[in-house]
Design a protein around this motif. Structure first.
Motif, mmCIF file in Angstrom:
data_model
loop_
_atom_site.group_PDB
_atom_site.id
_atom_site.type_symbol
_atom_site.label_atom_id
_atom_site.label_comp_id
_atom_site.label_asym_id
_atom_site.label_seq_id
_atom_site.Cartn_x
_atom_site.Cartn_y
_atom_site.Cartn_z
ATOM 1 N N VAL A 1 5.145 7.835 -2.590
ATOM 2 C CA VAL A 1 5.336 7.333 -3.945
ATOM 3 C C VAL A 1 5.050 5.842 -3.915
ATOM 4 N N SER A 2 4.300 5.360 -4.903
ATOM 5 C CA SER A 2 3.944 3.941 -4.921
ATOM 6 C C SER A 2 4.004 3.400 -6.340
ATOM 7 N N ASP A 3 4.055 2.069 -6.445
ATOM 8 C CA ASP A 3 4.099 1.426 -7.754
ATOM 9 C C ASP A 3 2.702 1.022 -8.193
ATOM 10 N N GLU A 4 2.611 0.195 -9.256
ATOM 11 C CA GLU A 4 1.300 -0.168 -9.818
ATOM 12 C C GLU A 4 0.413 -0.909 -8.842
ATOM 13 N N VAL A 5 1.003 -1.652 -7.907
ATOM 14 C CA VAL A 5 0.191 -2.432 -6.963
ATOM 15 C C VAL A 5 0.029 -1.723 -5.630
ATOM 16 N N GLY A 6 0.469 -0.478 -5.545
ATOM 17 C CA GLY A 6 0.270 0.304 -4.323
ATOM 18 C C GLY A 6 1.372 0.175 -3.297
ATOM 19 N N SER A 7 2.455 -0.532 -3.617
ATOM 20 C CA SER A 7 3.556 -0.673 -2.660
ATOM 21 C C SER A 7 4.370 0.620 -2.603
ATOM 22 N N ASP A 8 4.757 0.985 -1.393
ATOM 23 C CA ASP A 8 5.535 2.208 -1.220
ATOM 24 C C ASP A 8 6.904 2.084 -1.868
ATOM 25 N N LEU A 9 7.360 3.192 -2.461
ATOM 26 C CA LEU A 9 8.679 3.254 -3.072
ATOM 27 C C LEU A 9 9.528 4.292 -2.359
ATOM 28 N N TYR A 10 10.826 4.027 -2.292
ATOM 29 C CA TYR A 10 11.742 5.046 -1.805
ATOM 30 C C TYR A 10 11.802 6.187 -2.816
ATOM 31 N N PHE A 11 11.996 7.375 -2.307
ATOM 32 C CA PHE A 11 12.111 8.524 -3.200
ATOM 33 C C PHE A 11 13.065 9.541 -2.595
#
Length: 911
Positions: free
Chosen positions: A411-421
């Motif tokens: 899962v990533s945000d608009e700039v491609g950084s990984d997000l916890y899920f």
């Protein structure tokens, strides 16, 4: 594509000449990265060395595993491919003047599959520290309790004597408690419908249950009522049963069966199953949330009562309802399984603001961009970007509806950084939640991208046909049918197959062994879906409405019907039956456009599916059962007899599903209470089709249609319970219980159809015919187009168009009609007599007598009397009747009719 848009035709030859030398002396390397099962691998890293490169060139595979290098000069190059969970792959490539296309297959590492497949995802999946603490929270301090009363809206928990053990704090917050001892739970219903439903299920006016144990889970300010018990002088040791109670609770709310055993298990432990710990995390990370209060009661009579209070989000998310209070007897294997209570708060009723139109959402979806690959093994791999707008400030935990078998890998945000899920095992509370690094700003759109793959979306039915099973959960949805969003959909499937999708087909192309297509919706829609298989196409123009009508059929039988290929189905002609289905579609589109107004779409795809007795309709996409492609002779050979009910289903299924382009998609429904506005109206539309589009011999089929609807409503099952006895139409899905499993289906569809038919009957006039009814329906569609309608908002439209005769209460309202047919369960009995005698000047005197019975004293109806003057039955008058009463009426007719009748076409529901 950008270059083509920027260059005009005047400068195009110059542009081509500028690029031509480079193209003659360089070439690209492209290809697709797959695993050993031919499933594509997105985001693989491809490093190219060698040739005249001063330094390596690096690219990555896209969401469907495809990659293309920059232009490379002729020479020998080495490609090194790496991806999380796979052994590195190296390939030597000779590049000359022509492009090179590769099929790169990566292998799983030996004896490391369990560890390395997760790879990077393991660092972000289920690993948020606060979530981990909630997931594994232990017991805290215990206190003696004597006579503590906890009130929550209409419910009261009386903790008479025992011990309350609070859970250990997480981030300084206590999120639950366990009570062991003796006590009483009570719930007093607020509304008359709720009281009748409790009485039907429990044979009591309110809920009363003695209990020995409760597990409380809560967030927000709801802890205060229990913390009253935490007085230092009453502190005691933790009783030995507390740990066992916590363990049992975890098992009961976390375990999930792939096929639910009962109705409540389907709601609470189905595809949309809540992860309670993730819900608490949502409240901890956003203090602006109103929190919630859950109580899991081990009662003396009912061993698993679940009380749920959700001030926002709805007490039962799977029902997509704003109702905040629920009491469920969770007993999937028992006969008393079901929802005992589901309603708005007492305060909302007191203020007069309880409504199906309450916005219960935390986030509003704005756009979905989904790239999907279906491998040769029917495995689905997707990348979905969801753009949404927060409706409250500070949201960090975003819950999606996604089939638990589809496993999220990144899962990533608009700039491609990984997000916890969060996504636990598919056999547990495996719903998908994404965690934002900080609170989202209210009203400001943001996006999340999820990568996932798995099975159970498609099932191979054989011979090029597929069951598309997870039609609502094949992509991460936010709020189901309760909102509309734009869709941008790309599919890549084995080249021998075809995808037909919601939206407009923008383009198709080939990509190696895959056929690719791109679809977009011109306006927001409630749902996206597709059909998939070895489809052949037919077109049917409709110059009258301008609809583009396309039909897709399967040339071969699915495996389930292969045994009949040389017998009953020997002469099956799917092409000619598709032509028939398209002709029905065209006729229904024209009919619905006339009666209801223009639908929001300009095209429709009608597709065959291997399901035998199930149809469905998505925006501009209709799924028809294969039985609709089997003619009456073949059905007789298949069944060995003429099954009138199934014949009726086949006659109705195409016009019913086509009508859903209006009922469900042009006009949605606000909550499960209002779903009859979709299914009932579509069923009515199927009856209208039989009457208006079947030619001069429509009467027999039309009367049989309404006879079938009546039987569905009133026939008793093996428990001696008729669907109508299960409760009012307004209860929707809550009509389902172990003793009334088919009640929802046999009330929502036929009774909803009857309601519209009875309104049409009451609005008919000899001068304007259906004009008043048509005006009402056009108004209803125009008022609610691309919005959700409620029973109350439909009533408001109906009251704008009601005739004077319909005003039985002389107040300009239709309360009487809605109370009787939507919120009530009474079905009257009628007795009709008439007498014809000679009148003056060759006319005929008519005397009629009509008796209404089996209803209460306030039950009113406006009833049609018909006469046949040689050209069929036509309505000649309407009689109002109230209560158990007899009404007589005398009039003079210009000529003697052949026959006079009440309810000639069976459009009035009667016993």
């Amino acid at each position: 594509m950008v270059l083509r848009r920027l260059l005009s035709a005047k400068y195009l030859p110059l542009a081509l000449s500028l690029f031509l030398p480079a193209l003659l002396s360089a070439a690209t390397v492209s290809g697709t990265v797959k695993d050993g099962t031919d499933a594509v691998i997105p985001h693989a890293r491809i490093e190219i060395r060698g040739g005249e490169l001063a330094q390596p060139v690096v690219t990555t595979s896209d969401g469907v595993g495809h990659f293309t290098s920059v232009d490379l000069k002729p020479g020998t190059y080495t490609l090194r491919v790496t991806a999380e969970g796979f052994e590195p792959l190296e390939r030597s490539v000779e590049v000359a003047a022509s492009p090179v296309t590769l099929d790169l297959k990566m292998a799983l590492p030996v004896a490391k599959e369990e560890i390395t497949v997760l790879g990077k995802a393991a660092r972000f999946a289920n690993s948020d520290s606060t979530y981990q603490n909630l997931r594994n929270v232990g017991l805290g301090t215990a206190f003696r309790v004597d006579g503590l009363t906890v009130k929550c809206d209409a419910a009261t928990f009386q903790l008479d004597q025992g011990t309350i053990v609070f859970l250990a704090p997480v981030n300084g917050t206590v999120t639950g408690a366990i009570f062991l001892g003796s006590g009483r739970f009570s719930l007093k219903p607020v509304t008359g419908i709720a009281r009748r439903e409790v009485n039907r299920r429990l044979k009591a006016e309110e809920v009363n249950e003695e209990f020995t144990q409760i597990v409380f889970r809560y967030a927000g300010g709801f802890s205060r009522a229990l913390l009253v018990a935490s007085k230092p002088e009453k502190e005691t040791t933790v009783p030995p049963g507390a740990a066992e109670a916590l363990h049992h609770w975890r098992d009961s709310v976390r375990q999930r069966r792939e096929v639910p055993l009962g109705f409540t298990e389907g709601l609470l432990h189905g595809e949309a199953m809540e992860n309670v710990d993730a819900e608490i995390l949502s409240a901890i990370y956003n203090p602006a949330r109103t929190g919630f209060f859950d109580a899991y009661v081990r009662g003396v009579k009912h061993k698993d009562l679940r009380f749920l209070y959700r001030p926002r989000g709805g007490a039962i998310p799977a029902l997509s309802t704003p109702e905040e209070i629920a009491l469920i007897n969770y007993d999937p294997e028992g006969m008393d399984d079901g929802i005992l209570y589901l309603d708005h708060t007492v305060q909302e009723y007191t203020k007069g603001i309880a409504s199906s139109h309450e916005d219960w959402r935390y986030l509003a979806a704005r756009k979905f961009k989904v790239e999907t690959v279906i491998g040769k093994n029917d495995h689905l791999t997707s990348i979905a970007t969801i753009t949404f707008e927060p409706l409250i400030a500070g949201e960090r935990v975003v819950r999606f509806r996604l089939l638990p078998n589809l496993r999220v890998t990144r899962v990533s945000d608009e700039v491609g950084s990984d997000l916890y899920f969060i996504q636990e095992s598919r056999k547990q509370d495996g719903s998908f939640y994404a965690i934002l690094p900080q609170g989202a700003e209210m009203g400001k759109e943001c996006s999340i991208t999820a990568e996932y793959s798995g099975d159970k979306v498609l099932t191979n039915a054989g011979s090029g046909s597929y069951y598309v099973q997870a039609r609502e959960s094949w992509y991460p949805d936010l709020n189901g049918f309760n909102e509309r969003a734009l869709y941008d959909l790309t599919y890549k499937v084995p080249k021998k197959y075809k995808v037909i999708s919601v939206g407009n087909l923008d383009r198709e192309w080939m990509e190696g062994d895959f056929a690719a297509s791109h679809w977009t919706t011109a306006k927001p829609v409630a749902i996206a879906g597709f059909n998939f298989g070895d489809y052949h196409k037919l077109d049917l123009p409709d110059p009258k409405t301008g609809y583009r009508i396309e039909g897709y059929f399967l040339p071969e039988l699915p495996d389930s019907l292969l045994p009949y290929r040389d017998g009953a189905l020997r002469g099956m002609a799917p092409r000619s039956m598709t032509e028939y289905a398209l002709e029905q579609t065209r006729a229904q589109l024209q009919l619905c456009s006339y009666y209801f107004g223009k639908a929001p779409f300009d095209h429709i795809y009608v597709t065959e599916q291997p399901n035998f007795s199930f149809g469905q309709s998505w925006p501009n996409l209709v799924y028809l059962p294969i039985s609709a492609y089997i003619d009456s002779t073949q059905r007789w050979l298949l069944f060995g007899n003429i099954n009138n009910d199934f014949t009726g289903f086949v006659q109705e299924v195409t016009p019913h599903e086509v009508a859903h382009q209006w009922w469900g998609h042009a006009v949605g429904w606000a909550s499960y209470h209002d779903q009859w506005l979709s299914e009932g109206f579509a069923e009515f539309s199927a009856g209208l089709f039989i009457q208006q589009a079947r030619g001069k011999d429509w009467v027999k089929d039309y009367v049989e249609f309404w006879d079938r609807q009546k039987r569905r409503i009133l026939e008793k099952n093996k428990f001696g319970v008729a669907p109508n006895d299960a409760g009012p139409l307004w209860l929707g899905l809550r009509l389902i219980s172990p003793r009334t499993e088919d009640a929802y289906q046999n009330i929502t569809y036929p009774k909803g159809a009857y309601i519209l038919a009875m309104m049409r009957s009451m609005m008919y006039s000899s001068e304007d015919h259906d004009k008043a009814f048509i005006d009402m329906m056009h108004d209803f569609v125009a008022t609610h187009e691309n919005h959700s309608a409620s029973t109350e908002s439909f009533k408001a439209v109906a009251e704008r168009h009601m005739t004077k005769l319909m005003d039985l209460q002389r107040n300009g309202r239709l309360d009487w009609f809605f109370d009787e047919w939507i919120y009530g369960t009474q079905v009257p009995k009628y007795k009709f007599n008439y007498e014809l005698t000679p009148g003056p000047e060759g006319k005929t005197k008519l005397h009629v007598s009509l008796t209404q019975s089996d209803v209460d004293d306030s039950f009113g109806m406006l009833l049609p009397i018909y006469a046949d003057f040689g050209k069929g039955m036509i309505p000649i008058l309407e009689l109002p009747l109230i209560g158990n009463n007899t009404r007589t009426y005398d009039t003079v007719l210009p000529i003697q009719p052949k026959k006079v009748a009440f309810n000639a076409y069976k459009e009035i529901l009667e016993r």
